[in-house]
Scaffold this motif. Structure first.
Motif, short mmCIF file in Angstrom:
data_model
loop_
_atom_site.label_atom_id
_atom_site.label_comp_id
_atom_site.label_asym_id
_atom_site.label_seq_id
_atom_site.Cartn_x
_atom_site.Cartn_y
_atom_site.Cartn_z
N SER A 99 0.85 -1.19 0.00
CA SER A 99 0.00 0.00 0.00
C SER A 99 0.88 1.24 0.00
CB SER A 99 -0.92 0.01 1.22
OG SER A 99 -1.86 -1.04 1.15
N ALA A 100 0.34 2.33 -0.53
CA ALA A 100 1.14 3.54 -0.74
C ALA A 100 0.90 4.60 0.32
CB ALA A 100 0.82 4.12 -2.12
N ALA A 101 1.91 5.41 0.54
CA ALA A 101 1.82 6.54 1.48
C ALA A 101 2.69 7.67 0.95
CB ALA A 101 2.28 6.12 2.87
N THR A 102 2.42 8.86 1.43
CA THR A 102 3.24 10.02 1.10
C THR A 102 4.11 10.36 2.30
OG1 THR A 102 1.53 10.92 -0.34
CG2 THR A 102 3.22 12.44 0.41
N ILE A 103 5.41 10.49 2.08
CA ILE A 103 6.33 10.88 3.15
C ILE A 103 6.16 12.37 3.44
CG2 ILE A 103 8.74 11.10 3.85
CD1 ILE A 103 7.85 8.22 3.64
N TYR A 207 -3.47 2.85 -6.22
CA TYR A 207 -2.81 2.06 -5.20
C TYR A 207 -3.65 2.07 -3.92
CZ TYR A 207 1.23 2.35 -8.22
OH TYR A 207 2.06 2.25 -9.29
N GLU A 208 -3.53 1.03 -3.15
CA GLU A 208 -4.27 0.94 -1.91
C GLU A 208 -3.71 1.91 -0.89
OE1 GLU A 208 -7.30 0.18 0.14
OE2 GLU A 208 -7.00 -0.77 -1.79
N GLU A 209 -4.58 2.44 -0.02
CA GLU A 209 -4.16 3.40 0.99
C GLU A 209 -4.45 2.84 2.38
OE1 GLU A 209 -6.48 6.83 0.11
OE2 GLU A 209 -8.38 5.84 0.52
#
Length: 390
Positions: A99-103, A207-209
């Protein structure tokens, strides 16, 4: 050759307009305004190039954003998102593998991230960033095409002279199977696959969050309320059926022979893959619901249940309900077959999946109070169905 006049690469959570493929983030001139998306946005202003050079330039920019860009969880199942940069911090949500994330920032051995509605901290060792994230981005997520014209023609081959298979309306989201110069191969449903002109779609990758604790709890409460309502309906229908059966017992007895023949026919078809999948899934009715779980015996959540059932037959599908809803082949809710997946949503976002078992019923890992259970397929309003079977 398609010329892309402006490429906007969105480093985001749920929808990411980038991959290592041709026509990376193609926007038509008719859509001059960019779609607002949460997360860090890198705007590659006024880049004029063709699709062959797009990948190289975007890859270079991504490589320079190691500590302030896209990240993917790389864990066995999920990693907790905490309120502080230490393991004593309150758990705010979970970020599943891939799963995706923003730094947002770095704090020692921890990253502060934003994913979906959750902002918190994850230990850096559980996240891949920079070039590693770029490589992961090419292999995970669902590649989609959104129709940008009133009526889009789907053709048998990648040619303007090819036979038109069907028409799809403005705003439809199509699963992308292949990208070529000027044409996109898409899946319309289980039986229809064809080509559409790249000029009339916007390409993007979803993308999954992360899922917050509150969002999961809210979904479970909805599921529990729906389960109680379904049980009341079942009891009511059972009482009505019992009354009807007592008045027609003589008729039923005379039809035993034909019922037996019908049963024989059904038994012969039970050897099909779909029947085997349903029979296997039904073995786990009554087993516990566990958020984030994938064990059919010890506990699974809704998407963990469907993923594990199909994996038993060598069919591998994405981990979460939202990504499962974008894979496979589109199925009409009027033409469901055992083994198909049915999806449910809240506020337009997929938040539950169930396995169709036939006769208007589904089995799913529903909530902690009900566990894995059978219900009518419309105990909640279904929004779409997909099939991972032929």
């Amino acid at each position: 050759m398609i010329t892309t006049q402006k490429i906007a690469t969105y480093l985001l959570i749920g929808t990411l307009a980038l991959t290592g493929k041709a026509a990376v983030a193609q926007a038509s001139e008719a859509q001059a305004s960019e779609v607002p998306i949460a997360g860090i946005t890198l705007s590659l202003n006024e880049l004029y190039h063709n699709t062959k050079s797009a990948d190289k330039e975007i890859a270079q920019i991504l490589a320079e954003t190691t500590d302030s860009g896209l990240a993917f969880a790389q864990v066995t199942n999920y990693v907790n998102i905490r309120s502080k940069a230490n393991e004593d911090g309150e758990i705010l949500g979970k970020l599943y593998n891939n799963s995706a994330a923003t730094i947002v920032a770095k704090d020692g051995d921890w990253y502060q991230i934003k994913s979906g509605s959750v902002t918190g901290y994850i230990k850096a060792e559980f996240l891949k960033t920079g070039k590693d994230a770029e490589e992961i981005a090419k292999t995970v997520g669902s590649r989609l095409a959104t129709v940008t014209t009133t009526t889009l023609k789907v053709r048998e081959k990648a040619s303007q002279e090819s036979t038109i298979l069907t028409l799809v309306p403005d705003g439809d989201e199509l699963e992308v199977l292949k990208e070529t110069d000027g044409w996109i191969k898409v899946s319309i449903d289980q039986n229809t696959k064809g080509y559409v002109s790249a000029d009339y779609v916007n390409l993007w990758t979803e993308y999954e969050e992360a899922v917050s604790i509150e969002e999961e709890q809210e979904r479970l409460e909805e599921e529990e309320a729906a389960a109680k309502e379904a049980e009341r309906d079942r009891i009511s229908n059972s009482n009505s059926s019992s009354s009807s059966n007592s008045s027609s017992s003589s008729s039923n007895s005379s039809s035993n022979s034909s019922s037996s023949n019908s049963s024989s026919s059904n038994n012969s078809s039970s050897s099909s893959l779909r029947s085997k999948i349903v029979s296997y899934a039904l073995q786990f009715e009554g087993n516990p619901y566990v958020w984030g779980g994938t064990s059919l015996s010890n506990g699974a959540d809704c998407s963990g249940f469907t993923q594990s059932v199909l994996a038993h037959f060598g069919i591998y599908i994405p981990r979460t309900s939202r990504t499962q809803a974008n894979g496979g082949s589109k199925v009409s809710l009027d033409n469901l077959r055992p083994g198909d997946l049915i999806f449910y949503a809240k506020n337009g976002s997929i938040n539950h999946v169930a396995l169709y078992i036939g006769n208007g019923q589904v089995i799913s890992a529903s909530s902690p109070s009900t566990g894995i259970r059978i219900a009518n397929y419309d105990y909640r309003q279904p929004v779409k169905a997909r099939s991972y079977l032929n």
